[in-house]
Design a protein around this motif. Structure first.
Motif, mmCIF file in Angstrom:
data_model
loop_
_atom_site.group_PDB
_atom_site.id
_atom_site.type_symbol
_atom_site.label_atom_id
_atom_site.label_comp_id
_atom_site.label_asym_id
_atom_site.label_seq_id
_atom_site.Cartn_x
_atom_site.Cartn_y
_atom_site.Cartn_z
ATOM 1 N N MET A 8 0.823 -1.213 0.000
ATOM 2 C CA MET A 8 0.000 0.000 0.000
ATOM 3 C C MET A 8 0.861 1.268 0.000
ATOM 4 N N ARG A 50 3.143 4.394 1.872
ATOM 5 C CA ARG A 50 2.869 5.319 2.970
ATOM 6 C C ARG A 50 1.541 6.041 2.793
ATOM 7 N N LEU A 96 -0.658 9.210 2.466
ATOM 8 C CA LEU A 96 -0.373 10.573 2.020
ATOM 9 C C LEU A 96 -1.467 11.546 2.442
ATOM 10 N N VAL A 97 -2.685 11.073 2.369
ATOM 11 C CA VAL A 97 -3.830 11.948 2.676
ATOM 12 C C VAL A 97 -4.854 11.121 3.448
ATOM 13 N N GLU A 119 -11.338 8.065 4.427
ATOM 14 C CA GLU A 119 -10.572 7.390 3.368
ATOM 15 C C GLU A 119 -9.109 7.783 3.510
ATOM 16 N N VAL A 165 -5.611 7.731 1.773
ATOM 17 C CA VAL A 165 -5.025 7.626 0.442
ATOM 18 C C VAL A 165 -3.540 7.325 0.613
ATOM 19 N N CYS A 166 -3.147 6.120 0.233
ATOM 20 C CA CYS A 166 -1.747 5.732 0.364
ATOM 21 C C CYS A 166 -1.078 5.804 -1.013
ATOM 22 N N GLU A 167 0.214 5.521 -1.045
ATOM 23 C CA GLU A 167 0.929 5.666 -2.313
ATOM 24 C C GLU A 167 0.389 4.772 -3.415
ATOM 25 N N LYS A 168 -0.110 3.602 -3.060
ATOM 26 C CA LYS A 168 -0.514 2.654 -4.092
ATOM 27 C C LYS A 168 -1.973 2.225 -4.008
ATOM 28 N N GLY A 169 -2.711 2.789 -3.077
ATOM 29 C CA GLY A 169 -4.101 2.398 -2.967
ATOM 30 C C GLY A 169 -4.751 3.194 -1.856
ATOM 31 N N THR A 170 -6.031 2.973 -1.638
ATOM 32 C CA THR A 170 -6.716 3.684 -0.567
ATOM 33 C C THR A 170 -7.524 2.693 0.266
ATOM 34 N N VAL A 171 -7.817 3.098 1.495
ATOM 35 C CA VAL A 171 -8.664 2.288 2.373
ATOM 36 C C VAL A 171 -9.763 3.197 2.878
#
Lengths: 337, 337, 337, 337
Positions: free
Chosen positions: C149, C151, C153-154, C241, C243-249
């Motif tokens: 995932m 780090r 970011l938002v 939500e 927002v990670c470097e490669k995906g979001t949760v």
């Protein structure tokens, strides 16, 4: 505003909801064709739709439309009981025809049409099972094919309308469930060999049987459940879920706009099938026109139309007798491969 | 296969992803127009797209395409920095033009185009903010207008691409966020008067700033938040939620086909904007062609294009300075009402 | 009906909504503890809740409850401005305390409490940021940690109540946004170093500022957006939500029961936080009781409570000044590690 | 850590997955009771669970546990074929019993238990159909009752496990479908009078029949469809949809945390029923304990247990014979009202 007259000249028979829709799509969303003529027994209706869709000519008698030289191909969207004769007339006039489902009123008539086309010697007939052209059903089929999913074992289908005033116990199946039957055959492959129908009966034995539940068995062993509810009250909805050996694929009602208001989060249902299947009808007509230009065929053919009606009538018999009904699996004729 | 040549003759400048898309839509999904000519500096690309889309003529030089008598209207889909000059050339040739966003590279150039159109004396320019033609954004707007929802107070926008190799800190805003800026103006009314931009900086001050967060304030008092993430990794997604006084309306990513497999229930994202906005582009081109035929205009005009770029550049300045940036609210000229 | 008196004797201060809830949970859903005493200035309210929850003793004066020998640990659920003094009284009585958020009315008071606990020499204070015990936030955190995932970011946070009659522009932040601030710190790690607040102002400068938008920056570079809306009209909803470097949760509002009726598909919102966080409160109280028995601590400590209030007050200052506010990142004292 | 020994002394028979779960819930999440004793033929297993759950005493022989004076009430979670005898032993010892479903191995045994309880003269038996205590099923039932929904006509039930190594064609029904049968009776009222079962047979006639489809008819006319799939591969999922005259109510799999990653938006399924029904089991045990204290009863009684097994066995007969099976509607004895 669209005044183009190039491409295939198409005549549309019937200016009711379905005919008007086909005419509008032809005039607005299909390239390579134009609406050459329109016919309807109700002149006022014919005139109104023709004006909206810039139809070249207007007829009362479908035979004249079929005979019109500028009409090179025909869309049949008149009442179900007229389908078979009109398709036969198109065959006779050697004009490709897209016939709204069902192909004919009963399996015998369908068979008659199939034989006539085979005798004609060239594929002329497409039946309007437009879901085959629906992007979401196509996505569903693709997902079912994914490596690792295994064989499909069960397909659940749900098909609801908010209200259908003229519904009869038979039309729920002959006119509604045929869509599920065709798409099930298209999604699963194999052929349906057994049908059984039930209906809740809180309204008593004399009431119109709606909803109805259908269970079909395929010769692959797969089972299909169908819930048909023509007077479901709340809106138009079609859903499906294919249960495979290792996973399932489901098709949901679109819910792209959601409103949070007064205690709930909600998305809207349309009041009929048109918003849900707008693209399917466009894609179907475009593919049909392209096929005419290119000499290829696509979609549901007369054989598919025959089988859908045959299976629906087995369901009707089951509803009447309370027994399951065997359906003889027939080999698809070479002509339709 | 579509050989029709009737209707408005359209020339498409640029045969990259966007140009090829416009050419394909014109040749397949728009009635009342035909693809009269195509131009691209890369001849091979131009030839390939022209063949696929049955373009009448092929040019290398956009000036020649604009001058071609069979070209009655022009779609500009060449690189952003060429937009302004090409739009001006279309004005000079008195040919209606649909210019991909942004209208020009900077507010000054946009203003120049606006003045040229006003001097021309007739509305000739539409800017390709296609979301205004998206059925779900239109549904969203309708739902926001419902009795009882009250005024919109906040609009949240999320816009993500899986990867955008050439992204710069500026292009995230000038080329990406402009879509959000335009649709926010269209959904909310009012005019943007303040902009501020932030970016997480785990990559350090020198890295490309992506994602970026933008906060805009409208002269109605409403606030707009925008998350732009050009390298979000997972897929293409656009979402929005309008928070009104008594409820909210949200626009979600479509999830009509769901797969249950290996421990999860999932729906797929597209890898770019084309599946999500396919209908929007079709509807936009059709409406543009209809407008040419009917002498009406629709969509985002040059003034809207000017404002979107002006606001995006205020966001760029804010990102650079770390300060909020005031935007002078200008009165829409009579010409654009 | 539950007459057990074994385990830790807990006294609850306050018999309003929160106090009554804690009392009910203690008497019904927590093992290893019993409700030894309850106090509220309003005797009638105290009597009613005590009867429902089988409280051993009833007091008017919190000091007496704290002094009661059967009370081995205290839950503070009285008005916010009383928290600091009551926590200090518990420290003095050497009784573990679970204090509803916020820990105190302002950062200075919080600091005072922190110093008192450090001087006391043993960890006694837990602050009621119950979301840390919510299974869905815990699932969210786990999913954010997944390999691949990248780090965070938002983090976007949305927190809405249907109506909050006594809302002030400050309480939106000091009493509402503190939940988002604490959970953001818990989800992201790092410390908040900058805060900025905005509010749409259609009601004019004098109106209560609601909704409010907050932007926080962490010393990891991550950004946090918070929408607080205390009078959102439609229901209680919390979403987030990451927002990670490669995906979001994302964490969504539960929608396990859906009703299709009258044209829409809807799920219901609760009218306050209790159904949504029922399990969180239970888990929090159980973990707190277990910690008392085992001599361990968990959840938000006084330092976390101090930081949440400090950050909320920076947001308040920003709302007043219209400027961003720096927050000095303080090192967590050894005592709180 | 919980050392309380107050309240009702409960003995749990069986320390397998279900027994260990009940023991853990009793020791951690139920007030007014304590785990007085545990028994299992496998001493090691019994010791391990007893240690984790602070069970007072450990037995190998269930008869001894039932006879233990500190055991005032019994939970039976041993293998299905032992249920009937153990329930009878509890009756004889005059101790209230919560028996895991099914009540007994077959309808005859169930009937024997029912008669014994009636002879005993006081209601002693609850059967562990825990879904009746599930908050979402309770919400579903409430929503079905809403003014305007009309009568329920159809109930669709889906019940899937990822894998169930020991599944037999019978156990799919006797041990799995019984949950659906009980909850259908609870949701719809009325009594089941007809059952029919099918199974896809791609594995051939000799393979374990899984999935299976069941169609039940109620004496109210309502129909129930059940899909049982014990080896569905992807995860544990339970869904339902009640189709009423004017709308539907559906119960969905929870999806509160969603991950966007690598091209898809996904939510996770648990690998067994425990996360989904954790609260149901807690609520069931708490309600059972409360009922013992208050002298009231709740949940599924022995009569419900008898009917669920009777209907499941009708389904088994149908699967074997390929025919629908009539079920004699029996009047609920006065004793069970």
């Amino acid at each position: 505003m669209n005044t183009q007259k190039s491409g295939v000249g198409v005549g549309v028979i019937g200016a009711g909801i379905m005919g008007a829709d086909h005419a509008a799509i032809l005039s607005r969303h299909v390239t390579g064709a134009h609406l050459a003529a329109l016919c309807d027994a109700d002149s006022e209706r014919a005139n109104r739709v023709a004006a909206e869709c810039h139809a070249g000519k207007i007829y009362k008698d479908p035979a004249e439309l079929i005979g019109e030289p500028e009409v090179q191909a025909v869309v049949i969207a008149s009442p179900d009981h007229t389908h078979a004769d009109l398709v036969l007339a198109c065959l006779e006039a050697d004009k490709p025809v897209l016939c709204e489902k069902p192909l004919a009123s009963n399996p015998g008539e369908c068979q008659h049409v199939v034989r006539a086309e085979m005798k004609h010697g060239r594929r002329m007939i497409q039946v309007g099972y437009m879901r085959r052209f629906d992007p979401t059903y196509q996505d569903m089929k693709r997902a079912m094919m994914r490596k690792g999913m295994g064989r499909p074992l069960v397909l659940h289908c749900i098909h609801r309308n908010p209200a259908a005033p003229g519904t009869t116990s038979d039309s729920v199946l002959a006119s509604g469930a045929v869509h599920e039957i065709d798409i099930a055959r298209w999604l699963l492959g194999g052929e349906i060999v057994h049908a059984q129908t039930w209906s809740p009966i809180p309204g008593g034995e004399d009431a119109v049987r709606d909803p109805q539940l259908v269970l079909l068995r395929s010769n692959t062993g797969a089972l299909i459940t169908i819930e048909m509810f023509e007077n479901a009250g709340y809106g138009y909805e079609v859903r499906a879920e294919a249960v495979c050996e290792k996973g399932t694929v489901s098709l949901e009602a679109p819910a792209d706009v959601r409103v949070r208001y007064a205690g709930s989060d909600s998305s809207e249902y349309p009041s009929d099938w048109r918003p849900r299947f707008a693209l399917s009808y466009r894609n179907q007509l475009q593919a049909w026109v392209d096929g005419i230009v290119n000499g290829t065929s696509c979609g549901a053919d007369a054989w598919d139309g025959y089988l859908a009606t045959t299976i629906a009538h087995a369901c009707i018999r089951s509803l009447k007798t309370g027994q399951g009904v065997e359906i003889k699996a027939e080999t698809r004729p070479e002509f339709y491969r």
